[in-house]
Design an enzyme around this catalytic site. Sequence first.
Site, PDB file in Angstrom:
ATOM      1  N   TYR A  69      41.750  55.184  27.692  1.00 22.86           N
ATOM      2  CA  TYR A  69      42.969  54.442  28.047  1.00 22.86           C
ATOM      3  C   TYR A  69      44.051  54.659  26.985  1.00 22.86           C
ATOM      4  CZ  TYR A  69      45.794  50.338  29.433  1.00 22.86           C
ATOM      5  OH  TYR A  69      46.809  49.489  29.837  1.00 22.86           O
ATOM      6  N   ARG A  90      39.896  40.484  32.371  1.00 24.01           N
ATOM      7  CA  ARG A  90      40.712  40.234  31.176  1.00 24.01           C
ATOM      8  C   ARG A  90      40.634  38.758  30.799  1.00 24.01           C
ATOM      9  NH1 ARG A  90      45.973  43.751  32.719  1.00 24.01           N
ATOM     10  NH2 ARG A  90      45.121  43.521  34.819  1.00 24.01           N
ATOM     11  N   ASP A  98      49.118  53.625  46.118  1.00 25.83           N
ATOM     12  CA  ASP A  98      47.936  53.075  45.438  1.00 25.83           C
ATOM     13  C   ASP A  98      46.667  53.672  46.046  1.00 25.83           C
ATOM     14  OD1 ASP A  98      47.934  50.132  43.704  1.00 25.83           O
ATOM     15  OD2 ASP A  98      46.016  51.024  44.269  1.00 25.83           O
ATOM     16  N   ASN A  99      45.632  53.802  45.227  1.00 25.46           N
ATOM     17  CA  ASN A  99      44.334  54.242  45.766  1.00 25.46           C
ATOM     18  C   ASN A  99      43.346  53.071  45.844  1.00 25.46           C
ATOM     19  OD1 ASN A  99      43.620  53.781  43.133  1.00 25.46           O
ATOM     20  ND2 ASN A  99      42.533  55.721  42.847  1.00 25.46           N
TER      21      ASN A  99
END
Length: 314
Positions: free
Chosen positions: A145, A186, A33-34
């Site tokens: 996306y 979200r 992961d970053n």
Amino acid sequence: MTKRILITGGAGFLGSHLCDKLLGEGNNILCLDNFYTGNKDNIAHLLGNPLFKLINHDIINPINLDVDEIYNLACPASPIHYQYNPIKTIKTNVMGAIIVLGIAKQTKAKVLQASTSEVYGDPEIHPQNESYWGRVNPVGIRSCYDEGKRAAECLMMDYRRQNKVNTKIVRIFNTYGPRMAVNDGRVVSNFIIQALRGEDITIYGDGSHTRSFCYVDDMIDGLIRMMNAGDDFYGPVNLGNPGEFTILELAQLIIRLTGSSSQLIHQPLPADDPTQRKPDITLAGNKLDWSPRIDLEKGLIETIQYFHDVLKTS
Ligand code: NAD
Ligand code: UDP
């Protein structure tokens, strides 16, 4: 058999649950992961486990790893986060897929791509099944996306046909649950946090848009079933909960379950926001013997408890 499993985006919402589950089955987990939208708190409880390794790396850059399976989840999933740096979003999807497929080609690993219901765009057919090609705006604010995920699907299929890489595609419909970030943006996490804080609940547009919400545990079960399914079933396959709700209904349910006195307010609808979305999960039922077990009310109660605890300590 113990497997070496790479989970890109492993410190994110879905990725961290996948780490938990696959580690619990005795596998070696490489969590890459970053930390763009991921959080160390999601995996802090795993850091001392000798079977767990954290790799702080951006998936658009090459990396050599020897693994048996790859779950490719690296990509911001919330519209506000994927639209914040859209060029980075499409790079993560396209270059990330190429890097992951390169690892898979070299090590003969199996790859599962976390695709999305967004490949259907603003759909003309309802519910959406896998044979529908979608209606995506190629030049809109969601394209980084949507088109990025469509290109990643294309890459999965071309590496399968051209390089014999064992790829699988899952189209994930809206999934929610504990470990969504407080600033995720979200709808489920926004509404729960607003309700718990007694703030106005922000309905974009008139609230008549629909979504179908899947609880995280059901989704993780479906992803693993797809990875473990026979090599002749490579998708794409829809995973999601077909229960369909308007955004207004979701807000009212969250107000009832939290006992909140929050008011509903309306804000402008973002561009290209899909009007309706509901998965046809017949294929997942037939091929994976999978269907969601946790209904919206039960899943929301778990998620509300999670955010209640998080907000209390923050
Ligand atoms: P998330 O934002 O919580 O997790 C994404 C993770 O990917 C984060 O930990 C982030 O730091 C990491 N990441 C992003 N760019 C990266 C890069 N360039 N290199 C390395 N790591 C990177 O989102 P999520 O809900 O857990 O989604 C996980 C995956 O599932 C995403 O690919 C998303 O598109 C897909 N998906 C999720 C949903 C959903 O409703 N949750 C729906 C459809 C598809
Ligand atoms: N939405 C909303 N209020 C919010 C966040 C989202 O009304 O605070 C709406 C959004 O416009 C969309 C739906 O909820 O119609 C789902 O949005 P989300 O960002 O969760 O995911 P999407 O399915 O659009 O990627």
